[in-house]
Enzyme design. Structure first.
Site, PDB file in Angstrom:
ATOM      1  N   GLU A  64      10.778  20.060  -4.205  1.00  0.00           N
ATOM      2  CA  GLU A  64      11.709  19.007  -4.576  1.00  0.00           C
ATOM      3  C   GLU A  64      13.152  19.513  -4.585  1.00  0.00           C
ATOM      4  OE1 GLU A  64       8.577  19.962  -6.026  1.00  0.00           O
ATOM      5  OE2 GLU A  64       8.762  18.929  -7.955  1.00  0.00           O
ATOM      6  N   CYS A 105       7.529  22.518  -6.567  1.00  0.00           N
ATOM      7  CA  CYS A 105       6.864  22.648  -5.260  1.00  0.00           C
ATOM      8  C   CYS A 105       7.876  22.579  -4.114  1.00  0.00           C
ATOM      9  CB  CYS A 105       5.827  21.541  -5.088  1.00  0.00           C
ATOM     10  SG  CYS A 105       4.404  21.703  -6.152  1.00  0.00           S
TER      11      CYS A 105
END
Length: 848
Positions: free
Chosen positions: A436, A434
C-alpha cells in the site's frame, strides 16, 4: 560453500547469534501490558479518553520489564522472551479467552500460554466488558452489514479486533529534534491556539496527552540506560564497553536529536517499538529508511563500514523480535507471524532525482545477512534506477526469501496525485504493510481495511442475490434468465453496489469506534498535521486520510466470465442450466476433497503418477529436463469419487478448465474481462468517504486471505472446486498461466493499476535453475523493466523449487529458516497453515 551471495559478504558472529535467538524462540503470550493498561484505566476513569490513553502508555513504559538480550547493540523489547506477544484487551479479548486451549494447537502461528498467564488475563478481561473498540464498532453496524460479514462477502476483522497500525510516521522528526523538540512544538501550538474556540478544550487534552506520551518515551529509554549500566558491572570487559555505550546512547536519544548513525538507529527503534506498545496494529512501516537515515551515516566519522553494517544487521534482527497474536480465523489471512514492517529503498527524491545511496545497498546486505522475514524489504523502480541497484535487488530475489518486492514509480506517483497528493509528496511515497503506497509522516491510510470477496459476489450474482439459500443481495435474475455476458456483468455490477455499500458502512463503524475509544497521542505526535490541528490521527488529524479495502479474486472473476462467454454464449457448447447444475453439485466432487485436477497445462499437479514421471525424468535428463515437464499438457486424473456416476459433471469441469482462455497468458479477450471485473469493484469503492474527512480507494491484494476466503465460495465457472483457494492478488489462478512469465506479466499489466491506488499484488514463482548465473539475473531484471514499462504496479518473486517445499512440510525441523513469499509479505514456511503452504506449492513454477 557460503550461504550468502558473493556480493554481500558475511554477517558477524554476533549477528548470527542474534539470528539464532529468533529461530530458536517459541512464541508465547505475555501479560505485562494487559495488566498495566487495565490498572491505568481503572485509575483514570474520570479523565478524557485521550489523556487516559497517554496515561496508560506512561504506566506501560514505566513498568514493563526492561530486557537487554545477549549481544544486542540495539535495545528495546516489547517482551521478555524473544518473538513473543503482549495482549491488548482494550481492542478485543473474548476470542483470546475462547482460544486459550487452542493457541498451541493451531495449524499455524502457534503460541504457548502458561496457566499463570491465563489466570492473569482472566482477572483483567472482565473490566473491559462493554468497553472495547470491537464492541462499540459492532453496535454501530447495520444488521444487514453484520449479515454480510457473517456470510463472508467481506471481512473487517483486521481492525475490528485489533489496533489499526498501517502507518509510517515522520521518523526524521524524531531523529532530528527528538521528543524534547516535539514537546516544544506542542507547547508552541498550545500557545498559538484560539482559546475562544469551542474545539480548544479537546485540543488542550490532546496536547497534554502528547506531552505525557513523549516524556514517557524518554523515560523508557532512560530505564534502558540504567539497565545497561547495571549489566555492565558484571560483564566481560568487551561486553562492558558495549553496554556502557548503549547506556550513553539511551541517555541521549530519543530525548534529543541523534548526533551519529548509532544514535539514529537506536532512536529510530525506540520510536518504532513504542508505537507497537501503544496499539497492536501491525504494518508499522519504516518506509523510506535509506532517505532519512542516510544523512546520519554520511556524516558519521566514528564508525567503520563494517561497524555500521553490523549495527544495521542488529536492527534487522530486532525487527523479527516483534510479534502479535491474532484470532485463529485471522491467522488464515495473516499466516506466518507477519508484522508487515515494510522498508523501502531507491526511487526518487522530492525534486524528482534518483534517490539511491550507499544505505540502499547496505539495507540489501542486511537482508542477505539476517535471512529472516522482517523487515519486508521493497525497492522502488523508475527509468533512472541504476542497474547496480536493480541487479543487486535481483540477487537478493535469487536467494529465495521472496524479498524484495518491486514497485513502479511511474504508476504509483500518478495514482497518488489522482487521489489528492501534491507531486512532491507523491514522489516521496513509501509502502505500508503489504503493497500500500502512502506519503510517510502525513497520512492515515487505513490500508487493509477489509477483504472483499469478489468471487463470492459473482457467485451471488449468478444465484439471483442468494448466498446458499439465503437472499442476501438484491434480486438480479436467475442464471438461466441471462441472454449475454453483458447481462451477467450487469448483475455483478448491481451486487457490487449493494455489498460495497455495506463494506463502507462496516469500515466506518470500526473507524468511529477507534476515534472514540482508542485515540493514539504518541503516534499522532509524529504525523502531520495532528499537532497543528490539535487532533489525533483517529479524529482526522493527518494531512491525508484514506480508507483502503482490497478486492480478492480478480483472475477467478475474469476466467469465470470468459468461460461463460465462450462456452455458453459464443459457442453454445454448454447451457446455463447445465452450468448451474454442475456448479451446484461441485462438478460431482464432494466438498473438501483433495483437488486432483486443479489446473490446465503448466501448473504443478497433485497426482502421484505425475510425481513418478517427474522423478524418472530427473534421473534421465537431470533437473533442467524435469523443468521442461512443467510445460507439457498433462491432465491429471479425476478422483474416483468424481468419476463414479458423474461423468457429465466432470466433463463440464474439464471443458471449463481447458476450452476457455485463462487470464495470465497474454490473451486480450480474457484479460479485459478480468480488468472489467476489477474495475467494477474499484469504481464502486471510490463513491464513499470516511469519518476522518478522507476518501475510500480500492486495492487488489489478499495478504493470505485468498485461502480462507476461498473456503466460503462454491464451485466457480472457471472450473475451480468449492472451498479451494482464490487467486492471490492480481496473479493468475494457480497453474493457469501456461505461456511463461512474460505472458503472465503482460496479462497482469493490462489491469488498471492506476485505479487500484491502494495497491496491487503480483506474485511469480521461479525454479532456482531459471536464475542461475549472470544471465539469470539479467533475465529477471529485463522482466521487471518490461513489466513496469507496461504500467504494472508491483511484482515479487518466490525462487524455490517444489521439492524443497514438500520436504519442508514433511520435516519442518530441518527447514526452520526457509523463508518464502506468501503475499505482500514473507514468512518462515514452516510457521504457515498447511492450506497456505499448499497454495504456495501449487503456484506455477516458471522458467525463462
Amino acid at each position: 560453500m557460503s550461504l550468502i551471495s558473493q556480493g554481500f559478504g558475511e554477517p558477524t558472529a554476533r549477528v548470527n547469534a542474534l539470528r539464532e535467538q529468533i529461530l530458536d524462540s517459541t512464541p508465547c503470550i505475555e501479560t505485562d501490558r494487559a495488566r498495566l493498561v487495565t490498572a491505568s484505566y481503572q485509575e483514570t476513569e474520570a479523565l478524557p479518553t485521550v489523556i487516559r490513553r497517554a496515561k496508560a502508555l506512561e504506566k506501560i513504559l514505566a513498568e514493563l520489564p526492561v530486557t537487554i538480550r545477549d549481544g544486542e547493540l540495539i535495545v528495546g523489547s516489547l517482551t521478555v522472551t524473544p518473538h513473543s506477544a503482549q495482549i491488548y484487551p482494550e481492542f478485543s479479548n473474548i476470542w483470546i479467552k475462547d482460544e486459550f486451549e487452542r493457541l498451541n494447537l493451531r495449524k499455524g502461528d502457534r503460541f504457548t500460554i502458561s496457566e499463570q498467564a491465563k489466570q492473569e488475563l482472566n482477572e483483567v478481561f472482565p473490566y473491559w466488558q462493554g468497553k472495547t473498540t470491537n464492541e462499540l464498532a459492532t453496535s454501530y453496524m447495520l444488521p444487514d452489514t453484520r449479515e454480510c460479514i457473517a456470510e463472508n462477502v467481506f471481512t473487517v476483522g483486521n481492525y475490528y479486533f485489533n489496533g489499526v497500525g498501517h502507518v509510517a510516521v515522520d521518523y526524521a522528526k524524531v531523529l532530528n529534534k527528538g521528543y524534547k523538540g516535539i514537546i516544544q512544538d506542542v507547547l508552541a501550538a498550545m500557545a498559538a491556539a484560539d482559546k475562544t474556540s469551542p474545539d480548544y478544550l479537546k485540543q488542550e487534552s490532546f496536547y497534554k496527552a502528547v506531552i505525557i506520551s513523549c516524556n514517557a518515551a524518554v523515560n523508557f529509554a532512560h530505564r534502558y540506560a540504567a539497565k545497561a549500566r547495571a549489566l555492565a558491572n558484571s560483564a566481560t570487559p568487551e561486553r562492558k564497553q558495549e553496554l556502557l555505550k548503549i547506556a550513553q546512547v539511551c541517555e541521549t536519544v530519543p530525548e534529543n536529536g541523534a548526533g551519529n548513525f548509532y544514535e539514529a538507529c537506536q532512536s529510530f527503534w525506540f520510536a518504532h517499538a513504542i508505537i507497537q506498545l501503544e496499539s497492536n496494529g501491525h504494518s508499522i512501516s519504516p518506509a523510506r529508511f535509506d532517505q532519512y537515515m542516510f544523512p546520519f551515516l554520511e556524516k558519521d566519522k566514528t564508525l567503520s563500514d563494517e561497524q555500521a553494517q553490523e549495527l544495521l544487521d542488529c536492527l534487522w534482527v530486532k525487527f523479527n523480535d516483534v510479534n502479535k497474536v491474532r484470532d485463529e480465523g485471522s491467522t488464515k489471512g495473516f499466516g506466518g507471524y507477519p508484522m508487515f514492517q515494510n522498508l523501502i529503498v531507491g526511487g526518487q527524491t522530492r525534486g524528482g532525482q534518483d534517490a539511491t545511496n550507499r544505505l540502499s545497498f547496505m539495507a540489501m546486505a542486511a537482508t542477505a545477512h539476517v535471512r529472516l522475514h522482517e523487515p519486508s524489504l521493497s525497492v522502488r523502480m523508475w527509468s533512472k534506477t541504476p542497474d547496480d541497484l536493480l541487479l543487486k535487488s535481483c540477487e537478493i530475489s535469487r536467494m529465495g526469501m521472496g524479498i524484495p518486492a518491486y514497485y513502479n514509480d511511474e504508476v504509483i506517483i500518478a495514482s497518488l496525485i489522482n487521489r489528492g497528493l501534491t507531486l512532491e509528496d507523491a514522489r516521496e511515497y513509501g509502502i505500508i504493510g503489504c503493497v500500500e503506497p502512502q506519503k510517510p509522516g502525513k497520512t492515515e491510510g487505513w490500508h487493509d481495511a477489509a477483504f472483499y470477496n469478489m468471487s463470492k459476489v459473482l457467485e451471488i450474482a449468478l444465484n439471483n442475490g442468494r448466498s446458499g439459500n439465503k437472499q442476501l443481495g438484491p434480486k438480479t435474475g436467475e442464471l438461466d434468465s441471462f441472454h449475454s455476458i453483458d447481462d451477467i456483468i450487469e448483475a455483478y455490477r448491481k451486487q457490487n453496489e449493494f455489498f460495497v455499500y455495506h463494506l463502507a458502512m462496516a469500515d466506518n463503524s470500526v473507524d468511529l469506534a477507534h476515534a472514540e475509544r482508542a485515540p493514539l497521542p504518541f503516534l499522532s505526535s509524529m504525523v502531520d498535521d495532528c499537532i497543528s490541528r490539535g487532533k489525533t490521527v483517529q479524529e482526522g488529524g493527518a494531512h491525508y486520510n484514506f480508507t483502503g479495502p482490497q478486492g480478492v479474486g480478480v483472475a477467478n472473476v475474469g476466467d469465470s466470465l470468459m468461460a461463460i462467454k465462450r462456452l455458453v454464449f459464443d459457442e453454445g457448447k454448454l447451457s446455463l442450466a447445465h452450468l448451474k447444475e454442475a456448479l451446484d453439485a461441485n462438478f460431482g466432487v464432494p466438498v473438501g476433497s483433495v483437488d486432483a485436477a486443479p489446473a490446465a497445462a503448466g501448473g504443478v499437479k497433485k497426482d502421484a503418477a505425475y510425481d513418478l514421471v517427474l522423478e524418472a525424468v530427473k534421473k534421465v535428463l537431470g533437473e533442467n529436463g524435469a523443468l521442461a515437464l512443467s510445460s507439457l499438457n498433462i491432465t491429471p486424473r479425476e478422483s474416483a469419487t468424481a468419476s463414479n456416476g458423474n461423468g457429465g459433471l466432470t466433463a463440464v469441469r474439464q471443458m471449463l478448465i481447458n476450452n476457455a482462455p485463462k487470464f495470465g497468458n497474454d490473451i486480450d479477450e480474457v484479460d479485459m474481462l478480468a480488468r472489467v471485473g476489477a474495475e467494477i469493484y474499484c469504481r464502486e469503492v471510490e463513491k464513499y468517504s470516511n469519518p476522518r474527512g478522507g476518501i475510500f480507494h480500492a486495492g487488489l491484494y489478499p495478504v493470505s486471505a485468498n485461502v480462507a476466503l476461498g473456503e466460503t465460495v462454491g464451485a466457480t465457472a472457471d472450473g475451480r472446486l468449492a472451498g479451494q483457494p482464490l487467486p492471490d492478488g492480481v496473479s493468475p489462478s494457480r497453474g493457469m498461466d501456461t505461456k511463461g512469465p512474460t505472458a503472465a506479466a503482460n496479462s497482469v499489466a493490462k489491469l488498471d493499476h492506476f485505479l487500484a491506488s491502494n495497491g496491487t499484488l503480483f506474485n511469480q514463482k521461479f525454479h532456482p535453475a531459471a536464475l542461475k548465473g549472470d544471465e539469470g539475473l539479467h533475465h529477471l531484471a529485463a522482466l521487471l523493466r518490461g513489466y513496469f514499462d507496461q504500467k504494472g504496479m508491483h511484482v515479487q518473486f518466490n525462487v524455490v523449487d517444489r521439492a524443497t517445499l514438500l520436504a519442508a512440510q514433511q520435516e519442518p525441523e530441518k527447514y526452520r529458516d526457509l523463508v518464502v513469499r506468501v503475499a505482500g509479505y514473507s514468512a518462515q514456511f514452516v510457521s504457515l497453515d498447511k492450506g497456505v503452504q499448499d497454495d504456495i506449492i501449487l503456484r506455477t513454477e516458471h522458467v525463462f
